[in-house]
Design a protein around this motif. Structure first.
Motif, PDB file in Angstrom:
ATOM      1  N   LEU A  14       0.820  -1.216   0.000  1.00  0.00           N
ATOM      2  CA  LEU A  14       0.000   0.000   0.000  1.00  0.00           C
ATOM      3  C   LEU A  14       0.859   1.274   0.000  1.00  0.00           C
ATOM      4  O   LEU A  14       0.556   2.219  -0.725  1.00  0.00           O
ATOM      5  N   TYR A  15       1.956   1.297   0.793  1.00  0.00           N
ATOM      6  CA  TYR A  15       2.815   2.502   0.728  1.00  0.00           C
ATOM      7  C   TYR A  15       3.343   2.677  -0.691  1.00  0.00           C
ATOM      8  O   TYR A  15       3.479   3.775  -1.191  1.00  0.00           O
ATOM      9  N   LEU A  16       3.708   1.539  -1.289  1.00  0.00           N
ATOM     10  CA  LEU A  16       4.350   1.624  -2.610  1.00  0.00           C
ATOM     11  C   LEU A  16       3.343   2.052  -3.685  1.00  0.00           C
ATOM     12  O   LEU A  16       3.687   2.848  -4.563  1.00  0.00           O
ATOM     13  N   TYR A  17       2.113   1.529  -3.617  1.00  0.00           N
ATOM     14  CA  TYR A  17       1.099   2.014  -4.573  1.00  0.00           C
ATOM     15  C   TYR A  17       0.912   3.518  -4.380  1.00  0.00           C
ATOM     16  O   TYR A  17       0.804   4.273  -5.347  1.00  0.00           O
ATOM     17  N   ALA A  18       0.874   3.964  -3.108  1.00  0.00           N
ATOM     18  CA  ALA A  18       0.684   5.395  -2.852  1.00  0.00           C
ATOM     19  C   ALA A  18       1.859   6.205  -3.423  1.00  0.00           C
ATOM     20  O   ALA A  18       1.661   7.280  -3.999  1.00  0.00           O
ATOM     21  N   ALA A  19       3.084   5.670  -3.273  1.00  0.00           N
ATOM     22  CA  ALA A  19       4.258   6.383  -3.819  1.00  0.00           C
ATOM     23  C   ALA A  19       4.155   6.471  -5.344  1.00  0.00           C
ATOM     24  O   ALA A  19       4.436   7.517  -5.943  1.00  0.00           O
ATOM     25  N   ALA A  20       3.717   5.389  -5.981  1.00  0.00           N
ATOM     26  CA  ALA A  20       3.596   5.395  -7.455  1.00  0.00           C
ATOM     27  C   ALA A  20       2.487   6.354  -7.890  1.00  0.00           C
ATOM     28  O   ALA A  20       2.601   7.030  -8.918  1.00  0.00           O
ATOM     29  N   GLU A  21       1.422   6.442  -7.088  1.00  0.00           N
ATOM     30  CA  GLU A  21       0.312   7.336  -7.442  1.00  0.00           C
ATOM     31  C   GLU A  21       0.762   8.793  -7.536  1.00  0.00           C
ATOM     32  O   GLU A  21       0.205   9.570  -8.310  1.00  0.00           O
ATOM     33  N   THR A  22       1.773   9.160  -6.737  1.00  0.00           N
ATOM     34  CA  THR A  22       2.236  10.557  -6.787  1.00  0.00           C
ATOM     35  C   THR A  22       2.856  10.895  -8.144  1.00  0.00           C
ATOM     36  O   THR A  22       3.120  12.046  -8.446  1.00  0.00           O
ATOM     37  N   GLY A  54       1.332  10.160 -10.905  1.00  0.00           N
ATOM     38  CA  GLY A  54       0.238  10.414 -11.845  1.00  0.00           C
ATOM     39  C   GLY A  54      -0.395   9.177 -12.431  1.00  0.00           C
ATOM     40  O   GLY A  54      -1.053   9.252 -13.472  1.00  0.00           O
ATOM     41  N   VAL A  55      -0.201   8.049 -11.788  1.00  0.00           N
ATOM     42  CA  VAL A  55      -0.864   6.826 -12.267  1.00  0.00           C
ATOM     43  C   VAL A  55      -1.825   6.398 -11.165  1.00  0.00           C
ATOM     44  O   VAL A  55      -1.523   6.535  -9.981  1.00  0.00           O
ATOM     45  N   SER A  56      -2.978   5.887 -11.544  1.00  0.00           N
ATOM     46  CA  SER A  56      -3.958   5.519 -10.515  1.00  0.00           C
ATOM     47  C   SER A  56      -3.738   4.088 -10.032  1.00  0.00           C
ATOM     48  O   SER A  56      -3.176   3.248 -10.746  1.00  0.00           O
ATOM     49  N   ARG A  57      -4.205   3.843  -8.829  1.00  0.00           N
ATOM     50  CA  ARG A  57      -4.126   2.485  -8.272  1.00  0.00           C
ATOM     51  C   ARG A  57      -4.877   1.506  -9.186  1.00  0.00           C
ATOM     52  O   ARG A  57      -4.417   0.398  -9.425  1.00  0.00           O
ATOM     53  N   ASP A  58      -6.037   1.937  -9.684  1.00  0.00           N
ATOM     54  CA  ASP A  58      -6.837   1.059 -10.553  1.00  0.00           C
ATOM     55  C   ASP A  58      -6.030   0.619 -11.776  1.00  0.00           C
ATOM     56  O   ASP A  58      -6.069  -0.540 -12.180  1.00  0.00           O
ATOM     57  N   THR A  59      -5.306   1.578 -12.360  1.00  0.00           N
ATOM     58  CA  THR A  59      -4.513   1.264 -13.558  1.00  0.00           C
ATOM     59  C   THR A  59      -3.416   0.250 -13.227  1.00  0.00           C
ATOM     60  O   THR A  59      -3.194  -0.713 -13.963  1.00  0.00           O
TER      61      THR A  59
END
Ligand code: FAQ
Length: 328
Positions: free
Chosen positions: A96-104, A106-111
């Motif tokens: 979850l931390y890593l998905y949140a870091a990737a989201e910053t 500009g990519v969404s968790r869904d993608t």
């Protein structure tokens, strides 16, 4: 939904938030070892490679819960069960931390999740191997988490701020994971001959796949040189693999197990252990989806996603109602 991203679900990083303008200050920040932050200009390729690596890392943590999760109901004591539960939950948290870091970026968790489920995103090869005995739980902690720490401690100095900061906490928790694995194995090695044999058998199965975790040799690493230039990776795949081997051989001696490599020996000239050839054919087969458990792992993630559809739907309806109430 469930996103801290700068964009909307389903929108690719390449569609939005990508800076086409000159990346003012990017090279200067890298040279001065100042972190790149989400709102800073950055080259499209830097953003893409971070999204690739961080999302694959996140997927690895989530898929990595499965092999050990398999043993939660069969842990031999309450203490071991509590430790294993905590460890597996930690891996979920890391994802979850890593998905949140990737989201910053500009990519969404869904993608990202869609890419895992349709097979277009990778996750670590190591999680496609089965956990056949209780000793595997100790060996995963000792060797898999040990390799993960070797690879991830330098990522705390990664040039991208949100990834580097996420890795600090991840590494502290991985360190506990490694120690619990070693502690479990020490206990088994002090037990019966059958328990010692179980540990040795598990070490024999995991050793080579663990060495593969570090990725292909440097000359075959597609992204390695560029990622090092950008300060994402601080050491090459081969350097980290060697560091891991050098640290692990003395630990194996203390434990009283043999590492399954007849070519493993100290090279005084190099100041490192030499080790045998890795079976890269096996590695690429596993990466391509043909490992012992690839299908099982993907089926488990797809089922979990489908089983969670009602939660996503409930959250969506709740968000809609909240927005409507606010508008009213
Ligand atoms: N498995 O050009 P490179 C953990 C792919 S977390 C599958 O060298 P790069 C915690 C690579 O993606 C473990 N694929 O790539 C835990 C690329 O393909 P692509 C995960 C692999 O990115 C413990 C292609 O090969 N850790 O264990 C693997 O520069 C216990 C060419 O490779 C991370 O993700 C592999 N092993 O270097 C959880 C750490 N190796 O993307 C639960 C962060 C390479 O072009 C229980 N990641 N490939 O399609 C990294 O440090 C890097 O991404 C590397 C690969 C070192 C993994």
């Amino acid at each position: 939904m469930y996103t801290q991203a700068l964009d909307l679900p389903g929108v690719q990083a390449t569609d939005s938030a990508v800076t086409e303008a000159p990346c003012v200050g990017f090279d200067e920040k890298l040279a001065a070892d100042i972190k790149i932050e989400p709102s800073d200009p950055m080259p499209d390729a830097y953003r893409k490679t971070l999204i690739r690596q961080i999302s694959q890392h996140a997927h690895s943590e989530i898929v990595g819960m499965l092999p050990e999760g398999n043993w939660i109901t069969r842990a031999p004591t309450l203490k071991r069960k509590a430790i294993l539960l905590a460890k597996v939950q930690d891996e979920g948290g890391h994802g979850l931390y890593l998905y949140a870091a990737a989201e910053t970026l500009g990519v969404s968790r869904d993608t990202m999740v869609a890419a895992l489920l349709d097979g277009s995103a990778k996750y670590s090869s190591i999680f496609n191997y089965p956990t056949l005995s209780w000793a595997d739980i100790g060996v995963i902690g000792w060797l898999v988490d040990g390799a993960a720490i070797t690879n991830q401690v330098p990522l705390c100095r990664c040039s991208y701020g949100p990834y580097a900061r996420a890795m600090v906490r991840v590494c502290k928790e991985e360190s506990f994971h490694q120690r619990q694995g070693y502690d479990l194995l020490v206990a088994m090695m002090k037990g019966s001959a059958a328990q010692r044999a179980m540990v040795q058998e598990a070490v024999d199965r995991w050793w080579w796949p663990v060495l593969m975790m570090f990725g292909p040799h440097d000359q075959d690493s597609v992204h390695g040189a560029t990622s090092m230039k950008w300060g994402i990776k601080r050491f090459s795949n081969d350097d980290l693999r060697q560091k891991f081997v050098d640290a692990t051989v003395p630990q194996a001696e203390v434990l009283g197990v043999t590492l399954p490599d007849p070519d493993l020996k100290w090279n005084a000239e190099r100041g490192h252990y030499d080790f045998g050839a890795i079976d890269w054919n096996e590695f690429w087969q596993v990466v391509k989806g043909n490992g012992p458990c690839n299908r099982e792992r993907m089926a488990a993630r797809i089922k979990a996603h489908e089983d969670g559809a009602w939660v996503r739907e409930a959250a969506r309806v709740h968000a809609e109602k909240k927005t409507a109430r606010q508008a009213h």
